[in-house]
Scaffold this motif. Structure first.
Motif, mmCIF file in Angstrom:
data_model
loop_
_atom_site.group_PDB
_atom_site.id
_atom_site.type_symbol
_atom_site.label_atom_id
_atom_site.label_comp_id
_atom_site.label_asym_id
_atom_site.label_seq_id
_atom_site.Cartn_x
_atom_site.Cartn_y
_atom_site.Cartn_z
ATOM 1 N N ILE A 1 -37.490 -9.732 -55.660
ATOM 2 C CA ILE A 1 -36.877 -9.917 -56.971
ATOM 3 C C ILE A 1 -37.980 -10.137 -57.999
ATOM 4 O O ILE A 1 -38.791 -11.062 -57.842
ATOM 5 C CB ILE A 1 -35.937 -11.136 -56.976
ATOM 6 N N PRO A 2 -38.074 -9.315 -59.049
ATOM 7 C CA PRO A 2 -39.088 -9.539 -60.082
ATOM 8 C C PRO A 2 -39.000 -10.953 -60.650
ATOM 9 O O PRO A 2 -37.909 -11.507 -60.811
ATOM 10 C CB PRO A 2 -38.743 -8.485 -61.142
ATOM 11 N N LEU A 3 -40.141 -11.514 -60.956
ATOM 12 C CA LEU A 3 -40.217 -12.893 -61.446
ATOM 13 C C LEU A 3 -39.351 -13.077 -62.688
ATOM 14 O O LEU A 3 -39.394 -12.269 -63.614
ATOM 15 C CB LEU A 3 -41.672 -13.239 -61.779
ATOM 16 N N GLY A 4 -38.535 -14.135 -62.693
ATOM 17 C CA GLY A 4 -37.681 -14.446 -63.837
ATOM 18 C C GLY A 4 -36.336 -13.758 -63.815
ATOM 19 O O GLY A 4 -35.553 -13.906 -64.753
ATOM 20 N N GLU A 5 -36.048 -12.982 -62.758
ATOM 21 C CA GLU A 5 -34.777 -12.270 -62.682
ATOM 22 C C GLU A 5 -33.922 -12.804 -61.525
ATOM 23 O O GLU A 5 -34.393 -13.584 -60.696
ATOM 24 C CB GLU A 5 -35.018 -10.766 -62.520
ATOM 25 N N GLU A 6 -32.663 -12.351 -61.487
ATOM 26 C CA GLU A 6 -31.727 -12.776 -60.458
ATOM 27 C C GLU A 6 -31.559 -11.672 -59.414
ATOM 28 O O GLU A 6 -31.978 -10.531 -59.618
ATOM 29 C CB GLU A 6 -30.357 -13.090 -61.085
ATOM 30 N N GLU A 7 -30.920 -12.024 -58.302
ATOM 31 C CA GLU A 7 -30.571 -11.019 -57.306
ATOM 32 C C GLU A 7 -29.502 -10.091 -57.867
ATOM 33 O O GLU A 7 -28.789 -10.425 -58.811
ATOM 34 C CB GLU A 7 -30.040 -11.688 -56.040
ATOM 35 N N PHE A 8 -29.379 -8.911 -57.273
ATOM 36 C CA PHE A 8 -28.301 -8.012 -57.659
ATOM 37 C C PHE A 8 -26.960 -8.649 -57.298
ATOM 38 O O PHE A 8 -26.864 -9.394 -56.317
ATOM 39 C CB PHE A 8 -28.430 -6.666 -56.930
ATOM 40 N N PRO A 9 -25.924 -8.372 -58.082
ATOM 41 C CA PRO A 9 -24.604 -8.936 -57.761
ATOM 42 C C PRO A 9 -24.095 -8.407 -56.426
ATOM 43 O O PRO A 9 -24.416 -7.273 -56.022
ATOM 44 C CB PRO A 9 -23.726 -8.462 -58.928
ATOM 45 N N LYS A 10 -23.290 -9.206 -55.739
ATOM 46 C CA LYS A 10 -22.697 -8.794 -54.471
ATOM 47 C C LYS A 10 -21.517 -7.849 -54.682
ATOM 48 O O LYS A 10 -21.244 -6.985 -53.849
ATOM 49 C CB LYS A 10 -22.235 -10.018 -53.678
ATOM 50 N N GLN A 11 -20.816 -8.022 -55.807
ATOM 51 C CA GLN A 11 -19.685 -7.168 -56.148
ATOM 52 C C GLN A 11 -19.713 -6.833 -57.630
ATOM 53 O O GLN A 11 -20.207 -7.619 -58.443
ATOM 54 C CB GLN A 11 -18.359 -7.848 -55.811
ATOM 55 N N ILE A 12 -19.188 -5.660 -57.974
ATOM 56 C CA ILE A 12 -19.015 -5.244 -59.362
ATOM 57 C C ILE A 12 -17.620 -4.650 -59.492
ATOM 58 O O ILE A 12 -17.244 -3.742 -58.737
ATOM 59 C CB ILE A 12 -20.072 -4.206 -59.786
ATOM 60 N N ASN A 13 -16.848 -5.170 -60.415
ATOM 61 C CA ASN A 13 -15.484 -4.681 -60.654
ATOM 62 C C ASN A 13 -14.641 -4.666 -59.382
ATOM 63 O O ASN A 13 -13.809 -3.786 -59.170
ATOM 64 C CB ASN A 13 -15.509 -3.277 -61.268
ATOM 65 N N GLY A 14 -14.870 -5.658 -58.507
ATOM 66 C CA GLY A 14 -14.076 -5.768 -57.293
ATOM 67 C C GLY A 14 -14.566 -4.926 -56.135
ATOM 68 O O GLY A 14 -13.986 -4.976 -55.046
ATOM 69 N N PHE A 15 -15.638 -4.149 -56.318
ATOM 70 C CA PHE A 15 -16.186 -3.314 -55.253
ATOM 71 C C PHE A 15 -17.500 -3.909 -54.753
ATOM 72 O O PHE A 15 -18.302 -4.434 -55.532
ATOM 73 C CB PHE A 15 -16.435 -1.887 -55.749
ATOM 74 N N ASP A 16 -17.724 -3.811 -53.444
ATOM 75 C CA ASP A 16 -18.982 -4.270 -52.870
ATOM 76 C C ASP A 16 -20.145 -3.462 -53.428
ATOM 77 O O ASP A 16 -20.004 -2.275 -53.756
ATOM 78 C CB ASP A 16 -18.963 -4.127 -51.347
ATOM 79 N N VAL A 17 -21.309 -4.116 -53.519
ATOM 80 C CA VAL A 17 -22.536 -3.467 -53.979
ATOM 81 C C VAL A 17 -23.428 -3.203 -52.778
ATOM 82 O O VAL A 17 -23.644 -4.078 -51.938
ATOM 83 C CB VAL A 17 -23.275 -4.340 -55.008
ATOM 84 N N ASP A 18 -23.929 -1.978 -52.672
ATOM 85 C CA ASP A 18 -24.841 -1.597 -51.596
ATOM 86 C C ASP A 18 -26.193 -1.267 -52.212
ATOM 87 O O ASP A 18 -26.322 -0.308 -52.978
ATOM 88 C CB ASP A 18 -24.279 -0.381 -50.849
ATOM 89 N N VAL A 19 -27.211 -2.080 -51.903
ATOM 90 C CA VAL A 19 -28.547 -1.912 -52.481
ATOM 91 C C VAL A 19 -29.448 -1.189 -51.484
ATOM 92 O O VAL A 19 -29.536 -1.576 -50.321
ATOM 93 C CB VAL A 19 -29.161 -3.270 -52.855
ATOM 94 N N GLN A 20 -30.093 -0.133 -51.955
ATOM 95 C CA GLN A 20 -31.015 0.634 -51.127
ATOM 96 C C GLN A 20 -32.292 0.887 -51.924
ATOM 97 O O GLN A 20 -32.351 0.607 -53.116
ATOM 98 C CB GLN A 20 -30.371 1.955 -50.700
#
Length: 437
Positions: A145-164
């Protein structure tokens, strides 16, 4: 912070001078773990050998090496799981407004798309691809995670997020091949060769040629606001000449002059990367080439396909129901002819992808440059490649039931997972041609 990074970079280069050719960049990141230790991420391209003696730490901080030109295979594995014969019309989408918020919040983010399949267990060596509609995010280096930022959200608009892991890049190439090549006239510092897209009739009776702006403009020129292009064009004269490869003469010949361009510098330009070239009256129009590859798409290999002149009306993603509308009355297969891969066939995959392109040094631009929203994503056929660097500017066509062609848009770039992105032709014509004539 910038001073520390510059000092660390100078120290590493003094120890390993061969890295000067690998266009490295440095950034501070936290590992995605409970302890979240701070590390220094060194992104590079090419090959680093053990004998290069890369230090394990820089200024007391652990140094992590990341070759951005070779992302993990996770994204490719997931993307290739979807080899469908029909356009994915029920995938979740994110609006342009939501996408720009995500790009602003996460500097590591390169692509917002969707998938019918979700990846699990890749980092633990137990990779599985399960069928589940999800929001698909690509980032430069997964797990940090770049310094000063948050993790990617786990869900967006009720859908799971898949990070690659992966990125998007423009399709400019430097190879010289027969047919379809276009470039800025010699002596201008531009990226290289691209593809001749197609032709439009201009109001003055001449013919205009359309290709990608990043093919015929230098990096500095791309940053000129679109609103200032008229005065820029008037002041440059023959410096804006463009050449195409003349197969009869076996060399490059001047074919016309750039008269307009549009490039993503702000949210007002509707995510279009295109240039308009007014052709010299003596230049003959180009025909769709005859090739043996036509047979595989169901065409007569001895005749050029017929372009009807129709531009496909691509529906915008529905911001209420969060699904994609079908591109009506068209086959899910598309074709293009580019200067690098020539005639290729692909499948419509997704309409509504949002992209932030990575430049040749592995850096992401700021949030106002090279972010393109609501693009059409095209998937290559199994054991085939739809797009490669050098194909930027190639027009992409839908196949009609009677085997004629209708223009869908223009290919602008590709991702490390193997997809190609296309800007709808309706947007290009409105911003590049209709607004100046």
């Amino acid at each position: 912070m910038d001073t520390l990074l510059q000092a660390a970079k100078c120290m590493i280069l003094s120890i390993c001078p061969r890295l000067r050719q690998n266009a490295i960049s440095l950034s501070f990141c936290h590992e995605c773990s409970q302890e979240r230790p701070l590390v220094m991420m060194m992104s590079y391209k090419g090959v680093i050998e053990m004998k290069d003696g890369i230090p394990k730490k820089a200024m007391g901080i652990n140094l992590v090496l990341y070759n951005y030109t070779h992302p993990s295979s996770e994204a490719c594995n997931v993307f290739n799981s979807f080899m469908a014969s029909s356009f994915a019309i029920n995938l979740p989408v994110i609006t342009e407004k939501e996408a720009k918020k995500l790009f602003k919040k996460h500097s590591n983010l390169t692509l917002i798309s969707a998938s019918s399949f979700k990846s699990t267990g890749f980092s633990k060596g137990k990779h599985r691809v399960v069928e589940k509609p999800c929001i698909s995010l690509l980032c430069l280096h997964k797990g940090f995670i770049p310094l000063g930022e948050e993790e990617f959200p786990k869900q967006i608009n009720g859908f799971d997020v898949d990070v690659q892991e992966g990125y998007c890049s423009f399709g400019t190439g430097r190879s010289i091949d027969f047919g379809g090549h276009i470039r800025r006239a010699r002596g201008i510092n531009t990226p290289g060769n691209g593809s001749i897209g197609g032709f439009v009739d201009l109001s003055d009776g001449l013919v205009g040629l359309i290709t990608c702006a990043h093919v015929v403009f230098s990096s500095d020129e791309l940053l000129i606001p679109n609103s200032e292009m008229h005065n820029f064009v008037l002041g440059k004269g023959t410096d804006l000449n463009v050449e195409f490869f003349d197969k009869n003469q076996h060399n490059f010949q001047v074919c016309g002059t750039i008269v307009n361009k549009c490039f993503p510098l702000s949210s007002k330009n509707n995510s279009v990367d295109a240039a308009l070239i007014k052709l010299d009256p003596t230049v003959n129009e180009f025909e769709f080439p005859v090739t043996d590859q036509l047979y595989s798409a169901g065409f007569d290999p001895n005749k050029s396909p017929i372009f009807t002149g129709e531009v496909v009306n691509v529906p915008d993603p529905d911001p209420v129901f969060k699904v994609i509308s079908k591109i009506t009355d068209k086959s899910d297969s598309v074709v293009k002819y580019g200067s690098k891969t020539r005639f290729t066939i692909g499948n419509l995959y997704f309409n509504g992808a949002h992209i932030r392109f990575v430049d040749d040094t592995g850096n992401l631009p700021d949030n106002t440059v090279a972010v393109m929203c609501n693009q059409i994503e095209i998937q290559s056929l199994p054991h085939g490649t739809f797009f490669e660097p050098g194909d930027s500017g190639a027009f992409v066509f839908c196949i009609n039931p009677d085997k004629t062609l209708s223009c869908l848009g223009m290919a602008i770039g590709s991702t490390t997972k193997g997809s190609c992105f296309v800007t709808p032709m309706t947007r290009i014509l409105i911003l590049l041609v209709f607004l100046i004539y």
